[in-house]
Design an enzyme around this catalytic site. Structure first.
Site, PDB file in Angstrom:
ATOM      1  N   HIS A  46      36.975  42.899  29.606  1.00 44.70           N
ATOM      2  CA  HIS A  46      38.150  43.568  30.494  1.00 44.70           C
ATOM      3  C   HIS A  46      39.312  44.298  29.847  1.00 44.70           C
ATOM      4  O   HIS A  46      39.885  45.173  30.070  1.00 44.70           O
ATOM      5  CB  HIS A  46      38.844  42.438  31.665  1.00 44.70           C
ATOM      6  CG  HIS A  46      39.670  42.962  32.472  1.00 44.70           C
ATOM      7  ND1 HIS A  46      40.942  42.441  32.064  1.00 44.70           N
ATOM      8  CD2 HIS A  46      39.561  43.991  33.546  1.00 44.70           C
ATOM      9  CE1 HIS A  46      41.788  43.113  33.237  1.00 44.70           C
ATOM     10  NE2 HIS A  46      41.064  43.817  33.842  1.00 44.70           N
ATOM     11  N   GLU A  49      38.164  47.387  28.330  1.00 48.67           N
ATOM     12  CA  GLU A  49      38.258  48.424  29.368  1.00 48.67           C
ATOM     13  C   GLU A  49      39.586  49.095  29.596  1.00 48.67           C
ATOM     14  O   GLU A  49      39.962  50.238  29.591  1.00 48.67           O
ATOM     15  CB  GLU A  49      37.742  48.027  30.712  1.00 48.67           C
ATOM     16  CG  GLU A  49      38.132  48.524  31.808  1.00 48.67           C
ATOM     17  CD  GLU A  49      38.554  48.025  33.335  1.00 48.67           C
ATOM     18  OE1 GLU A  49      39.313  48.570  33.828  1.00 48.67           O
ATOM     19  OE2 GLU A  49      37.771  46.936  33.721  1.00 48.67           O
ATOM     20  N   HIS A  50      40.586  48.176  29.673  1.00 48.55           N
ATOM     21  CA  HIS A  50      42.043  48.596  29.547  1.00 48.55           C
ATOM     22  C   HIS A  50      42.301  49.550  28.390  1.00 48.55           C
ATOM     23  O   HIS A  50      43.192  50.679  28.576  1.00 48.55           O
ATOM     24  CB  HIS A  50      42.920  47.521  29.700  1.00 48.55           C
ATOM     25  CG  HIS A  50      43.152  46.907  31.224  1.00 48.55           C
ATOM     26  ND1 HIS A  50      44.462  46.831  31.561  1.00 48.55           N
ATOM     27  CD2 HIS A  50      42.296  46.177  32.084  1.00 48.55           C
ATOM     28  CE1 HIS A  50      44.226  46.220  32.743  1.00 48.55           C
ATOM     29  NE2 HIS A  50      42.950  45.913  33.137  1.00 48.55           N
ATOM     30  N   GLU A 126      48.537  40.556  35.886  1.00 49.08           N
ATOM     31  CA  GLU A 126      47.061  40.904  36.471  1.00 49.08           C
ATOM     32  C   GLU A 126      46.866  39.343  36.850  1.00 49.08           C
ATOM     33  O   GLU A 126      46.412  39.147  37.979  1.00 49.08           O
ATOM     34  CB  GLU A 126      46.401  41.527  35.773  1.00 49.08           C
ATOM     35  CG  GLU A 126      45.133  42.165  36.978  1.00 49.08           C
ATOM     36  CD  GLU A 126      44.151  43.030  36.012  1.00 49.08           C
ATOM     37  OE1 GLU A 126      42.771  43.157  36.914  1.00 49.08           O
ATOM     38  OE2 GLU A 126      44.361  43.443  34.907  1.00 49.08           O
TER      39      GLU A 126
END
Length: 403
Positions: A46, A49-50, A126
């Site tokens: 993740h 991805e960012h 998040e």
């Protein structure tokens, strides 16, 4: 018509030409998600991805955002348990430009140290946002109850502890390990012809890797119970049942059955739990298919004092399904509803790109719409009964977040 092409390095391209539209959606699918991570790497997929959006050798993060805004396009990404996808939807006149920017992000991301620290803070927020959403994190808790310390039990976002330890070298090593040609599918759908494959190959067709493919360890379904106290207004309950892998032959029978159990407003759970007894506002079921396993999840939220009767009602609904199966009317209605939903879901280039990319990445095969409708029509009481007894005759896992 769907076209498939394998580049000389093993990377696969699937392209579906849809001349009636004016958009093109391009997706880069990588067979790497939280399942690929070791415990100390949890959240790496993740985070990577960012970081793809945080600047390349020649473009800043703002440049990337402005590049797509300037052409009226959309760019985004998501990470799951087993795969990651980066995609852009643009007008057909801008498809080459979008492909070039996505390739720049893929190959030339800078992973700048200062940007990494800023993005860690973003993901920490998040994680906190997710913690403030108990009807979201209870599903992560169910993964732990179902798979324990197996990577399928890890949260996709990772934890604040693992996130804080990530370095630039860690990120590059993780990318080099899993972002290899044989793990990648580029899916394109829209007003584009097969000559565009040459453009894709010019960017992605020659890079190489000597990394071996990842060997997946099949999880054991442990049927545990996890519980967390949290000051919430509702108690949030999830129940998990050992399901079917993505390649299971009777997947369409499961989909039809789940639709009747808790997949729609006319489903048994919705009607019994919400409409008849008024126990919950939100109640539903869904199935997650993995490469070698699956999990059917039932979720409902209710006041803590109503939790015992909610749980009893769900168990009674399942017991009735096991004992008596489905009615002819339920079976017919569910099949027709699914056929309608299937056809409506394929009306955008985004959904076509997603379906083709995921099918190629996980299954390496594609069904036509007519073939899928035929498989839905072939579902009958016998095939449904086999699925019911496969799923609901063993123990189940559960997760609860409640005050």
């Amino acid at each position: 018509m769907l076209q498939k092409h394998t580049c000389q390095n093993g990377l696969r391209v699937v392209l579906e030409e849809i001349p009636a539209v004016r958009s093109v959606t391009i997706g880069i699918w990588i067979l790497a998600g939280s399942r690929n991570e070791q415990e100390h790497e949890n959240g790496m997929s993740h985070f990577l991805e960012h970081m793809f959006f945080k600047g390349t050798k020649t473009r800043s993060a703002k440049d990337i955002a402005e590049a797509f805004d300037a052409i009226g396009g959309q760019v985004n990404a998501f990470t799951s348990k087993e795969y990651t996808c980066y995609y852009a939807k643009v007008l057909d006149t801008h498809k080459e430009y979008a492909m070039e920017i996505l390739a720049d992000m893929f190959f030339n991301s800078a992973f700048d140290a200062a940007e990494m620290e800023k993005e860690k803070k973003v993901i920490e927020e998040e994680i906190k946002m997710s913690e403030d959403t108990p009807d979201d994190i209870v599903h992560d808790l169910l993964s732990v109850a179902s798979y324990g310390k197996h990577p399928l039990g890890y949260p996709i976002l990772g934890t604040e502890k693992t996130l804080a330890a990530f370095t630039r070298d860690d990120l590059k090593a993780y990318k080099d390990r899993y972002y290899i040609p044989k793990n990648i599918v580029i899916s394109i759908a829209g007003n584009v012809d097969t000559s565009f494959v040459n453009k894709v190959e010019s960017h992605f067709g020659t890079f190489k890797s000597d990394q071996a493919l990842y060997t997946y360890q099949k999880p054991e379904f442990i049927a545990d119970h996890m519980e967390r106290k949290k000051e919430t207004e509702q108690a949030h309950l999830c129940m998990g049942f050992n399901g079917l892998s993505v390649e299971a032959d009777n997947m369409f029978s499961l989909v039809v059955m789940n639709n009747i159990l808790g997949g729609s407003m006319s489903s048994r759970l919705f009607q019994e739990v919400r409409e008849q007894r008024g126990l919950a506002y939100s109640v539903f079921s869904y199935h997650s298919s993995f490469l070698d396993n699956g999990l059917l999840t039932i979720y409902a939220g209710t006041g803590k004092n109503q939790l015992p009767i909610l749980k009893d009602t769900i168990e009674e609904t399942i017991s009735d399904l096991v004992a008596n199966g489905l009615s002819d009317k339920e079976l017919k209605n569910s099949k027709e509803q699914l056929k309608g939903s299937l056809m409506l879901s394929l009306e955008s280039t985004n959904s076509r790109m997603s379906r083709n990319g995921k099918n190629e990445l996980l299954l390496k095969r594609h069904r036509t719409l007519d073939e899928m409708i035929d498989e839905i029509d072939a579902v009958n009481h016998d095939s449904i009964e086999k699925v019911i007894h496969t799923l609901f005759t063993g123990s189940y896992s559960s997760a609860l977040i409640a005050p």
